[in-house]
Design a protein around this motif. Structure first.
Motif, mmCIF file in Angstrom:
data_model
loop_
_atom_site.group_PDB
_atom_site.id
_atom_site.type_symbol
_atom_site.label_atom_id
_atom_site.label_comp_id
_atom_site.label_asym_id
_atom_site.label_seq_id
_atom_site.Cartn_x
_atom_site.Cartn_y
_atom_site.Cartn_z
ATOM 1 N N ASN A 118 29.204 38.044 38.344
ATOM 2 C CA ASN A 118 30.546 38.023 38.958
ATOM 3 C C ASN A 118 31.667 37.925 37.932
ATOM 4 O O ASN A 118 32.648 37.218 38.147
ATOM 5 N N LEU A 119 31.547 38.623 36.818
ATOM 6 C CA LEU A 119 32.670 38.698 35.891
ATOM 7 C C LEU A 119 33.765 39.530 36.533
ATOM 8 O O LEU A 119 33.490 40.367 37.393
ATOM 9 N N PHE A 120 35.014 39.306 36.099
ATOM 10 C CA PHE A 120 36.118 40.095 36.625
ATOM 11 C C PHE A 120 36.122 41.439 35.899
ATOM 12 O O PHE A 120 36.370 41.488 34.694
ATOM 13 N N PRO A 121 35.839 42.534 36.609
ATOM 14 C CA PRO A 121 35.598 43.818 35.930
ATOM 15 C C PRO A 121 36.844 44.438 35.310
ATOM 16 O O PRO A 121 36.723 45.277 34.432
ATOM 17 N N HIS A 122 38.030 44.001 35.752
ATOM 18 C CA HIS A 122 39.252 44.587 35.221
ATOM 19 C C HIS A 122 39.779 43.816 34.023
ATOM 20 O O HIS A 122 40.900 44.041 33.586
ATOM 21 N N MET A 123 38.979 42.895 33.505
ATOM 22 C CA MET A 123 39.411 42.108 32.349
ATOM 23 C C MET A 123 38.341 42.164 31.263
ATOM 24 O O MET A 123 37.152 42.267 31.563
ATOM 25 N N GLU A 131 41.093 33.320 31.648
ATOM 26 C CA GLU A 131 41.735 33.352 32.967
ATOM 27 C C GLU A 131 41.905 31.964 33.582
ATOM 28 O O GLU A 131 42.997 31.607 34.011
ATOM 29 N N TYR A 164 34.837 45.329 28.009
ATOM 30 C CA TYR A 164 34.849 45.097 29.448
ATOM 31 C C TYR A 164 33.419 44.830 29.919
ATOM 32 O O TYR A 164 32.463 45.313 29.295
ATOM 33 N N ARG A 166 31.525 46.117 32.057
ATOM 34 C CA ARG A 166 30.623 47.254 32.238
ATOM 35 C C ARG A 166 30.060 47.764 30.920
ATOM 36 O O ARG A 166 29.097 48.516 30.894
ATOM 37 N N ARG A 180 32.970 31.468 30.434
ATOM 38 C CA ARG A 180 34.093 31.386 31.369
ATOM 39 C C ARG A 180 34.083 30.051 32.113
ATOM 40 O O ARG A 180 35.121 29.410 32.294
ATOM 41 N N ASP B 115 33.783 43.075 46.024
ATOM 42 C CA ASP B 115 32.586 42.230 46.090
ATOM 43 C C ASP B 115 32.956 40.767 46.379
ATOM 44 O O ASP B 115 33.779 40.186 45.676
ATOM 45 N N GLY B 117 31.480 38.242 45.674
ATOM 46 C CA GLY B 117 31.180 37.443 44.480
ATOM 47 C C GLY B 117 32.416 37.209 43.622
ATOM 48 O O GLY B 117 32.511 36.205 42.920
ATOM 49 N N GLN B 118 33.375 38.135 43.693
ATOM 50 C CA GLN B 118 34.612 37.979 42.932
ATOM 51 C C GLN B 118 35.420 36.803 43.469
ATOM 52 O O GLN B 118 35.990 36.037 42.702
ATOM 53 N N ALA B 121 33.660 33.639 42.332
ATOM 54 C CA ALA B 121 33.887 33.308 40.926
ATOM 55 C C ALA B 121 35.289 32.763 40.720
ATOM 56 O O ALA B 121 35.488 31.795 39.983
ATOM 57 N N ILE B 125 36.423 28.699 39.566
ATOM 58 C CA ILE B 125 37.205 28.180 38.439
ATOM 59 C C ILE B 125 38.490 27.498 38.918
ATOM 60 O O ILE B 125 39.348 27.179 38.118
ATOM 61 N N MET B 127 40.822 28.507 41.337
ATOM 62 C CA MET B 127 42.002 29.282 41.720
ATOM 63 C C MET B 127 42.358 29.053 43.187
ATOM 64 O O MET B 127 41.473 28.919 44.025
ATOM 65 N N ILE B 136 42.884 38.509 40.903
ATOM 66 C CA ILE B 136 41.507 39.016 40.924
ATOM 67 C C ILE B 136 41.291 40.091 41.994
ATOM 68 O O ILE B 136 40.814 41.181 41.701
ATOM 69 N N GLN B 140 41.850 44.727 41.793
ATOM 70 C CA GLN B 140 40.649 45.545 41.989
ATOM 71 C C GLN B 140 40.773 46.418 43.228
ATOM 72 O O GLN B 140 40.336 47.569 43.250
ATOM 73 N N ARG B 143 43.074 49.593 42.865
ATOM 74 C CA ARG B 143 42.452 50.724 42.196
ATOM 75 C C ARG B 143 41.686 51.601 43.199
ATOM 76 O O ARG B 143 41.737 52.810 43.133
#
Lengths: 290, 217
Positions: A118-123, A131, A164, A166, A180, B115, B117-118, B121, B125, B127, B136, B140, B143
């Motif tokens: 579950n990493l943030f894919p846009h970062m 973050e 990133y 990916r 993180r 997802d 899961g985002q 996550a 932390i 938020m 977050i 996404q 896009r």
């Protein structure tokens, strides 16, 4: 200075185990609709302790872990983290109402690592780690950046900070995820089957990072199927069955001399698969000897 | 046969009409985005009455023909509510509410396609809901929303032609005006079609490009 010492310093963790509970769960019950998932779980974790939750799928171990930081909200029970009440609701519905802001603050005293990373894919990796400190803790960017770089370095990812998710392998992604979570300087780290989604050859690197973390004195609650890991690293193994703690104790006791019939068969399957491998391992040994 | 002078002689009128069309396209897309964001977030909340309110809004404006909405705002509002609206305001309100309902659906679908899961996550932390959405989830979701948003916005530009029905002097209104005194509707409406093509084809290509660069990130 060893890597684990450095992690310990980063996390502000105490290397000596004390009796002070960092996490206390009382009578945690959880229902999804009519389905009872957890049926009154008490669990106390002291500073520096590594607790491994095991159990068959559907036994409630992941649900329990997700209750600790309220990703699942229990039907009743109480949760105290670092002497602060995160959740309190008795069976009759009475209890303390904790405002959402407080919940978010106390919750960030736990760090969580997920099965699917579950990493943030846009970062980038670095931005992922920064973050929390920047947005939630309002730390100055430069300070957060230095800290994040240090953590990523400790996780052996110094070369990948600008990549990133990916562009990273599963093992690397999971180590970023650990960094993180650590960046929030949590009192307790929660791991939800952290190696289950990894290719077998990548399990080792994540395990290694977790062992270092445990040696550094981090308090950890881990859901895993890697019984070997539990045996090596855990201070206590907790076996869940049908939403209850069925048996718990030191790993040697629980894993080698199980008493509960279901635990016996659960551990038995593990031994069986090890037994299945034995002839192959022996054959390989024999080959080497020749 | 095809008399070009009808167009060249009246190019000033067409130009005015085009400006009006573009003006309404831009302001109703802007207002529609705000409405869509608001209604979309309402639909995504956990408070049931709000969710239902959002759904009612969306189904109402999505399923009534736009022409009916426009006529209703322009003619019925003054009669039933006693509020006098100019044709500009009527057009603005009708078109914005209409496209807002589509944007709301695009936003809802976009956010729900992220997802879960985002969310886990981000929550883990520490938020808050607002931080999660802003940092977050929405980046996404946006896009993924670019292609449908672009598509809906292109349709919106064509929908502004209905403004001519409440006598807003847009491109189509001017076209019908020109043909009323030249008696050459074929040339005039062909010109209108060509103008739309010239504006919308490059925008379509741009949105395709954005879609590609968005999916790469």
């Amino acid at each position: 200075m060893s890597a684990s010492d450095a992690i310990a310093r980063e996390a502000g963790a105490v290397t000596d185990k004390s009796d002070k509970p960092v996490l206390r769960l009382d009578g945690i019950c959880l229902k999804f609709g009519d389905k009872r998932v957890l049926n009154g779980i008490d669990l106390s974790v002291v500073e520096g302790e590594v607790v491994v939750l095991i159990g068959a799928s559907g036994s409630g171990k992941t649900s329990l872990l997700r209750c600790i930081n309220l990703l699942n909200v229990p039907t009743s029970g109480s949760i105290v983290i670092d002497d602060e009440t995160l959740f309190d609701r008795q069976a009759d519905g009475k209890g303390a109402q904790i405002p959402a802001q407080e919940v978010n603050r106390i919750r960030s005293k736990t760090g969580m690592v997920f099965q699917q990373f579950n990493l943030f894919p846009h970062m980038t990796a670095l931005e992922n780690v920064m973050e929390g400190p920047v947005i939630v803790k309002k730390e100055p960017k430069e300070q957060a950046r230095q800290k994040a770089l240090q953590l990523l370095d400790l996780m052996g990812l110094a070369q990948h900070v600008e990549k990133y998710p990916r562009q990273l392998s599963g093992g690397q992604q999971q180590r970023v995820a650990i960094a993180r979570a650590m960046a929030m300087q949590p009192k307790v780290m929660l791991f939800d089957e952290p190696t289950s989604a990894l290719d077998p050859e990548l399990v080792g690197e994540v395990m290694k990072a977790m062992v270092e973390l445990a040696r550094s004195g981090m308090t950890m609650v881990i859901v895993t199927h890697e019984l070997g890991f539990a045996f090596e690293v855990a201070d206590r193994v907790v076996f869940l069955d049908q939403g209850l703690v069925a048996e718990q104790g030191p790993p040697a006791e629980v894993l080698l001399h199980p008493e509960h019939p279901r635990l016996k068969s659960f551990v038995g399957r593990f031994h069986e698969s090890a037994d299945l491998l034995r002839p192959f391992l022996e054959a390989r040994e024999a080959e080497k000897a020749c | 046969m095809f008399d070009y002078t009808v167009i060249t002689n009246n190019i000033g009128l067409l130009w005015q009409g085009l400006l009006m069309t573009l003006y309404f396209t831009v302001i109703t897309i802007g207002a529609g985005m705000l409405i869509g964001l608001f209604i979309g977030l309402i639909q995504l909340s956990t408070f049931k009455p709000l969710v239902i309110l959002g759904q009612v809004y969306v189904e109402f404006f999505r399923n009534i023909p736009l022409l009916v909405t426009l006529l209703w705002v322009y003619y019925a509002f003054p009669i039933f509510a006693g509020i006098n609206v100019t044709k500009f305001w009527a057009g603005f309100i009708g078109l914005s509410c209409y496209v807002g309902s589509f944007y709301a659906e695009i936003l809802r679908a976009g956010v729900q396609s992220v997802d879960p899961g985002q969310t886990d996550a981000a929550t883990a932390i520490g938020m808050s809901y607002g931080q999660r959405m802003r940092r977050i989830i929405l980046p996404q979701a946006f896009r993924k929303m670019i292609p449908p948003l672009a598509g809906q916005s292109i349709i919106q530009m064509k929908n502004t032609t209905l403004l001519s029905m409440i006598t807003v002097p847009d491109l189509l209104y001017q076209a019908s005006y020109i043909s009323s005194f030249t008696y050459r509707p074929m040339e005039v409406y062909t010109a209108v079609g060509v103008i739309f093509l010239i504006i919308l084809v490059p925008l379509t290509l741009l949105s395709r490009k954005l879609e590609k660069s968005g999916s790469l990130k």
